[in-house]
Design a protein around this motif. Structure first.
Motif, PDB file in Angstrom:
ATOM      1  N   TYR A  66       1.962  14.668   2.403  1.00 42.11           N
ATOM      2  CA  TYR A  66       2.122  13.836   3.548  1.00 42.11           C
ATOM      3  C   TYR A  66       3.101  14.365   4.579  1.00 42.11           C
ATOM      4  O   TYR A  66       3.990  14.843   4.075  1.00 42.11           O
ATOM      5  N   PHE A  68       5.138  13.892   8.076  1.00 37.96           N
ATOM      6  CA  PHE A  68       5.464  12.843   8.955  1.00 37.96           C
ATOM      7  C   PHE A  68       6.356  13.712  10.037  1.00 37.96           C
ATOM      8  O   PHE A  68       7.234  14.639   9.700  1.00 37.96           O
ATOM      9  N   SER A  87       4.097   5.712   4.279  1.00 40.04           N
ATOM     10  CA  SER A  87       3.480   5.637   5.439  1.00 40.04           C
ATOM     11  C   SER A  87       3.187   4.044   5.531  1.00 40.04           C
ATOM     12  O   SER A  87       2.538   3.588   6.865  1.00 40.04           O
ATOM     13  N   SER A  91       6.905   2.493  11.958  1.00 40.48           N
ATOM     14  CA  SER A  91       7.504   3.791  12.034  1.00 40.48           C
ATOM     15  C   SER A  91       8.855   3.902  12.491  1.00 40.48           C
ATOM     16  O   SER A  91       9.613   5.166  11.979  1.00 40.48           O
ATOM     17  N   ARG A  94      10.705   4.266   9.175  1.00 39.65           N
ATOM     18  CA  ARG A  94      10.133   5.397   8.373  1.00 39.65           C
ATOM     19  C   ARG A  94      10.884   6.478   9.087  1.00 39.65           C
ATOM     20  O   ARG A  94      11.581   7.370   8.347  1.00 39.65           O
TER      21      ARG A  94
END
Length: 138
Positions: A66, A68, A87, A91, A94
């Motif tokens: 993953y 990011f 995920s 956002s 995160r």
């Protein structure tokens, strides 16, 4: 001048003795080399486990990670559960968790980067961390 049969036989025997000496010498050299190599080599089964971990390799494919992006940094996460949980978080949360736990920034540095007070960063980080814990428990 032609050699007599006994001279030919004598020369043949001398050549055979010479060949046997050469082969014996090569054999001795080879055995010495094998012994020297054996003193320096270690069998994998005799190695400590931590040494095997350091010299081992594993196939790592970027498609199984993953990825990011936050503040211009790309963060790759190989753990499937952690990547999936990250995920699912909004956002902003995160990004905050990635900055804190993957880029090792403290609350003051994150606050300066995002233009938010440190105490707000601390509260949000804790809230999003609690969300992560809940997602990982499922």
């Amino acid at each position: 001048m032609e050699l007599s049969p006994s001279q030919k036989t004598s020369i043949r025997y001398q050549f055979e003795v010479f060949c046997k000496k050469v082969i014996r010498g090569e054999r001795c050299d080879y055995l010495r080399q094998v012994l020297r190599r054996a003193e320096q080599e270690v069998s994998f089964s005799d190695m400590p486990f931590d040494t095997l971990l350091r010299i081992g390799m594993s196939d790592d494919y970027p498609s199984s990670h993953y990825v990011f992006e936050t503040q211009g940094h790309q963060i790759s996460i190989a753990d499937e559960r952690l990547g999936e949980a990250l995920s699912q978080i909004e956002s902003a949360g995160r990004n905050l968790l990635l900055l804190a736990y993957f880029l090792d920034l403290n609350d003051r540095e994150i606050g300066a980067l995002l233009g938010i007070p440190r105490s707000t960063i601390q509260r949000r980080r804790q809230r999003f961390l609690d969300q992560m814990k809940q997602l990982l428990k499922e």
